[in-house]
Scaffold this motif. Structure first.
Motif, short mmCIF file in Angstrom:
data_model
loop_
_atom_site.label_atom_id
_atom_site.label_comp_id
_atom_site.label_asym_id
_atom_site.label_seq_id
_atom_site.Cartn_x
_atom_site.Cartn_y
_atom_site.Cartn_z
N GLN A 603 -28.47 81.97 7.89
CA GLN A 603 -28.59 83.38 7.51
C GLN A 603 -28.25 84.30 8.69
O GLN A 603 -27.59 85.33 8.53
CB GLN A 603 -30.00 83.68 7.02
CG GLN A 603 -30.13 85.12 6.51
CD GLN A 603 -31.56 85.53 6.22
OE1 GLN A 603 -32.47 84.72 6.39
NE2 GLN A 603 -31.77 86.76 5.81
N GLU A 607 -25.38 87.16 8.84
CA GLU A 607 -25.58 88.56 9.23
C GLU A 607 -24.57 88.99 10.29
O GLU A 607 -24.05 90.11 10.25
CB GLU A 607 -27.01 88.74 9.76
CG GLU A 607 -28.08 88.69 8.68
CD GLU A 607 -29.48 88.71 9.24
OE1 GLU A 607 -29.62 88.65 10.49
OE2 GLU A 607 -30.45 88.79 8.46
N GLN A 610 -21.11 89.82 8.87
CA GLN A 610 -20.97 90.92 7.92
C GLN A 610 -20.06 92.04 8.43
O GLN A 610 -19.45 92.76 7.64
CB GLN A 610 -22.35 91.50 7.58
CG GLN A 610 -23.17 90.60 6.66
CD GLN A 610 -24.53 91.18 6.36
OE1 GLN A 610 -25.02 92.05 7.07
NE2 GLN A 610 -25.18 90.69 5.32
N SER A 659 -31.84 83.51 0.66
CA SER A 659 -31.53 84.51 1.68
C SER A 659 -30.14 84.31 2.26
O SER A 659 -29.41 85.28 2.50
CB SER A 659 -32.57 84.43 2.81
OG SER A 659 -33.85 84.75 2.33
N THR A 663 -27.22 87.12 1.72
CA THR A 663 -26.64 87.75 2.91
C THR A 663 -25.13 87.52 2.97
O THR A 663 -24.38 88.41 3.40
CB THR A 663 -27.30 87.18 4.18
OG1 THR A 663 -28.72 87.34 4.08
CG2 THR A 663 -26.81 87.90 5.43
#
Length: 1030
Positions: A603, A607, A610, A659, A663
């Motif tokens: 995760q 992130e 992104q 999660s 994400t």
């Protein structure tokens, strides 16, 4: 004859106008002035007729009568100046100028009239100058009341705005005239206007002539401002307003420098803190407009004053302002253009600073070492020239001192100073690599940093890590050999050091440097981390379990920390996924915590991806199929080792995978998301596994068609994906998917699956555009809920579906949300579902993490909580009053949840009507209700003391009772509220002081440290209650 009569009739004032004039002048009534002005604006009378009607009043020998007559005319002109013709303006100006010589009682009304005429568009050229000359000559302004002085300033301001060129034609006479007007002004309201006029005089290039010093004197006499506004001041003028206005004047021109700088030095050297601060801030502002010429004669004195304040002051604010002023002084000297024969003031100024500060850097244990370093850094931060000059002198000294001193704390001080100078180098860019000041010190700096990283002192290591990060940020400074050594040290700190601070700092530095040097980290760190994972997998395969759980997690966190560059992600992501496969392969037994740790690292990588669309899509198309394949494999029935792979189906592991998938999906572009949804939805609806890696499963994957419990649990992964898609992505087979989700949401033998299905259904409902299809889905949901709630084995599941559908509609303001909320309120009286319905209000008002989030593109309208409160709290209150005693707690609980999550400005106006219910909620035996209510009341005690003080007896009693609650969280919240109670008016609290102090002695012996801490804080405040200065 007829024409003459008509003309006479037009000029002669009518009886009505004459009556209004008499009422105002002789009858001392104020209303007629507005009436006359309104009649002039409507065309009933002209200004000439008003003057005619006032004729006898304007010539009356009694000054008060003349004043009233002129006052009426001035008030009419203030409202009707836009209607005046040029000829009328000329006559009126002449009239008013003449009246400036009249009795002092008449002057205020004359000035009001001139103010009105200064606003006239039809003012002929030359009259503005005439008016101001008359005022300067005939009126002693400072003998007038404040209002009339303000009127004079307004006249000047109006003319400066509209007749600038005419006023400039007066030359220095205008400046001298204004100096006479302003001299001696004391009222802050007038000073604000006067300071603005002076600033405009200077900034708009009005001629100061020989009066620059006089203009400075007439304004600088107010420096420093010591005004304290009276309590309840209706004008709202603050000391800061005056300070900033005066500073703008004093710092507006270099012509003030020779007068201002000695004044500033005097005030900096004074004992008054506010004067020091104001002077340093003003000096800072002056440096923006001064040059070397203005500063030259005052530099030694300015430096002496600043140095003394930084060396000796006990005030951090004075120190900060002194450093800022030094920075501005240095910047001013740096940007001044030098003539070939001119002295370079910057070099001599910096040499003085070095001479006074340099020797203190050799004493890392003495108190002047840091003030000296701060002064040098403030000067160095002003310009590239200053930075080069100071750095080239200071760095060799600090490097030498580092090796001279052997104690870790001394070395840490020296390295922190070096770090400060290195950070300043980042502000300036150098085209030529050889020009960089750090190039000559690179090897020494690297050696010093590596020594710090191997030192046993954690604090020295931390400074070393920060210094390494700053060195790495310097373009092309570190060689490949330096980078290899740096990576090795970061690896060692990440794994071998037990201290968590060094480990966390090493991870953060690795992430920062990996962005700048991806090749070095790919070559030297990723292979080592891959080896660590192999050791872990071997231990698991032997059945030994994890050798060191913390070492395994550090390895995973290091992999995620360095995944800050696209090229590194392409190496770390396959490593993590392969590790996850190996943990669930063959006879390998991995614990839940180990699998969750891998998912958390995935995760974190997601992130970091992104921000880069390419990395985001790479992560999505690599990680999501792999996770789904592992989960599908784990859900298949197996004869041998049926328990081994069920770890992936546990609630906590699935939540961690949710999660990761969410994400990885939220930042996809609509086109790429459409490609992905075309594979994943058919996987769950049709069992199409062709896009999954290693897809030779022993059975079919049919989570909706009588699939096993394990397969149904994987609907949570579908929820994570489809509820994170952009709203404009079309979902294939949506109708079938919604019906299957609805069916599964009421499956009574697997609560996890049914809840996941309900959340997924709600997430899709929230994003679905309004129309017939949405209405059909809602009708299906309502029918399903009503059928389930009526009776049967799946009442709880039907309630969960109702809750999530209601939330989905509340967030988007759908009309049906009110009906569903009413149904939820009705369930508060249900013997079986009442407590759950009360808790449901918490879900409706709070933010979710998995679905219905703004990050996941859900439709979340602003202020949905406020609207929910307005629509539903009255029903909750009515229901509470009508409910039987045994279900009243449910209503209180629901109400408490709503109020606790409501923005406090919305709640405060409703507090008087709701407070009695909140107080009753404190008596509810449910600890959740108690905690929620206490959390709601604590900020209200601070923000609405007047209302709360009316119930102080009840509040004190209930809070003290709850400070002995079995629940630790309730005890802490109750004690925090007892602390907040001390913000109520002191006279109200004093009767309870002794009682509270005695009662709070008990929680001082509580078995929980956090409770004891709050008790000490609250009891201390009650002890101080009513004492002087409290």
């Amino acid at each position: 004859m007829a024409a003459a009569a008509a003309a006479l009739e037009a000029v002669a004032p009518t009886g009505a106008l004459w009556g209004l004039v008499q009422d105002f002048v002789m009858g001392q009534q104020e209303g007629p002035a507005d009436q006359v002005a309104a009649d002039v604006k409507s065309g009933s009378y002209t200004v000439l007729q008003v003057v005619e009607a006032l004729g006898s009043s304007l010539e009356n020998p009694e000054p008060r009568t003349r004043a009233r007559g002129i006052q009426l005319l001035s008030q009419v002109l203030l409202q009707c100046h836009s209607l005046l013709l040029e000829k009328e303006v000329v006559h009126l100006i002449l009239f008013y100028e003449n009246r400036l010589k009249d009795h002092h009682l008449v002057i205020p009304s004359v000035l009001q009239g001139l103010r009105a005429l200064s606003l006239c568009v039809a003012l002929p050229p030359g009259l503005a100058v005439s008016v101001l000359k008359a005022i300067f000559q005939e009126v002693h302004v400072q003998s007038l009341p404040q209002v009339d002085r303000h009127t004079v300033y307004s006249i000047i301001t109006n003319f400066m705005r509209t007749r600038e060129e005419e006023l400039k034609g007066l030359g220095a006479d205008f400046t001298f005239g204004f100096i006479q007007v302003m001299d001696g002004e004391k009222d802050p309201r007038n000073l604000l206007v006067a300071f603005r006029i002076v600033h405009d005089l200077i900034s708009r290039d009005y001629s100061l002539g020989p009066f620059a010093e006089e203009l400075f004197e007439v304004t600088s006499c107010y420096f420093p401002i010591d005004f304290t506004p009276p309590p309840n001041d209706p004008h709202g003028i603050q000391r800061e307003d005056l300070i900033l206005s005066l500073r703008a004047v004093l710092a507006s021109t270099p012509r003030f420098a020779e007068f201002l700088l000695p004044l500033l030095i005097e005030k900096v050297d004074s004992e008054i803190l506010s004067a020091k601060l104001d002077s340093l801030q003003t000096l800072n502002a002056c440096c923006a407009v001064y040059g070397q010429k203005e500063l030259k004669d005052f530099l030694p004195s300015l430096w002496a004053s600043i140095r003394r304040e930084v060396f000796q002051t006990a005030s951090e604010r004075v120190e900060a302002e002194g450093l800022a002023a030094l920075n501005s002084l240095t910047a001013c000297l740096s940007r001044s253009v030098l003539r070939a024969d001119a002295e370079d003031l910057l070099d001599s100024f910096l040499s003085n600073i070095l001479q006074d500060c340099r020797h203190h850097l050799c004493e890392p244990d003495m108190k002047l070492v840091w003030p000296s370093a701060k002064l040098l850094q403030a000067a160095a931060g002003a310009s590239a020239r200053a930075c080069d000059h100071i750095t080239s002198n200071v760095l060799p000294l600090l490097l030498e001192q580092f090796h001279k001193h052997s104690q870790s704390n001394q070395r840490r001080t020296i390295l922190e100073m070096i770090l400060g100078f290195l950070k300043l180098q980042q502000k300036w860019s150098y085209e030529d690599k050889d020009e960089r000041p750090l190039s000559g010190f690179k090897d020494q700096l690297c050696s010093l940093v590596f020594m710090a990283l191997t030192d046993p002192s954690t604090q020295l290591q931390l400074v070393g890590i920060r210094t390494l990060t700053v060195l790495g940020a310097q373009p092309d400074l570190l060689s490949s050999g330096d980078l290899e050594l740096a990576v090795g040290h970061l690896y060692r700190l990440s794994f071998l050091e037990e201290d968590s601070q060094s480990w966390v700092a090493a991870l953060e530095a690795s992430g920062t440097l990996a962005t700048l040097y991806p090749v070095a980290f790919s070559s030297h760190l990723v292979p080592r981390l891959a080896g660590e994972l192999c050791i872990e997998e071997s231990d698991l395969a032997r059945g030994d379990g994890p050798t060191k759980c913390s070492r395994h997690r550090r390895c995973l966190q290091a992999l995620s920390a360095i995944s800050t560059h696209a090229s590194i992600v392409k190496e770390t992501l396959p490593l993590l996924l392969q590790h996850l496969r190996q943990m669930n392969k063959g006879n390998t037994v991995a614990g839940t915590s180990e699998v969750i740790a891998v998912c958390q690292s995935l995760q974190q990588v997601a992130e970091k991806c992104q921000q880069d669309p390419e990395s985001c899509w790479y992560f999505h198309q690599t990680a999501i199929p792999c996770l789904l394949a592992l989960a599908v494999q784990a859900s298949m029935p197996e004869k041998e080792h049926p328990v081994l792979k069920k770890v992936l189906l546990q609630d906590e592991v699935l939540a961690a995978m949710v999660s990761v998938i969410g994400t990885a999906t939220t930042h996809l572009s609509p086109d790429l998301a459409a490609q992905s949804v075309a594979h994943i939805v058919p996987l769950f609806l049709d069992g199409n596994i062709t896009f999954l890696p290693e897809n030779s499963f022993p059975g079919r994957f049919q989570p909706f068609q009588d699939g096993s419990s394990g397969q149904r649990r994987l609907v949570a992964l579908l929820m994570a994906f489809v509820c994170s898609l952009p709203r404009n992505v079309e979902i294939p087979q949506l109708n079938q998917l919604m019906r299957e989700l609805l069916e599964l949401s009421c499956c009574h033998n697997c609560p996890f699956s049914s809840t996941a299905a309900a959340k997924c259904f709600a997430g899709l409902l929230n994003k679905h555009p309004a129309g017939q299809q949405l209405d059909e889905f809602l009708q299906l949901a309502v029918d399903k809920v009503e059928a389930g709630l009526s009776s049967g084995p799946y009442r709880s599941q039907a309630f969960t579906l109702l809750l999530w559908v209601t939330k989905a509609l509340v967030l988007r303001y759908h009309p049906l949300s009110s009906c569903l909320t009413d149904r939820l309120v009705g369930l508060l009286s249900d013997p079986e579902l009442g407590p759950a319905a009360a808790d449901g209000f918490s879900l409706l008002m709070s933010d979710c993490t998995e679905v219905l989030t703004r990050a996941g593109h859900a439709e979340v309208r602003i202020m949905f909580r406020q609207r929910f409160f307005t629509d539903n709290v009255p029903a909750l209150v009515r229901g509470f009053h009508a409910a039987p005693r045994d279900v009243k707690p449910n209503y209180l609980k629901g109400l408490s949840h709503v109020l606790n999550r409501l923005p406090k400005p919305v709640l405060l106006p409703e507090l008087p009507t709701l407070l009695s219910l909140l107080l009753e909620a404190l008596s509810c035996p449910d600890s959740v209700v108690q905690l929620s209510t206490l959390s709601c009341l604590q900020p209200l005690l601070l923000e609405a003391p007047q209302v709360m003080s009316l119930h102080v007896d009840t509040l004190v009693t209930k809070f003290l009772n709850l400070s002995s609650s079995p629940s630790m969280a309730v005890r802490i919240a109750a004690l925090q509220c007892m602390h907040a109670v001390t913000h109520l008016p002191t006279p109200v609290l004093l009767p309870y002081k002794l009682q509270v102090i005695r009662a709070l002695a008990k929680p001082l012996d509580d078995k929980k440290r956090l409770v004891r801490k709050e008790a000490v804080s609250a009891r201390g405040e009650w002890f101080l209650l009513g004492s002087p200065g409290s």
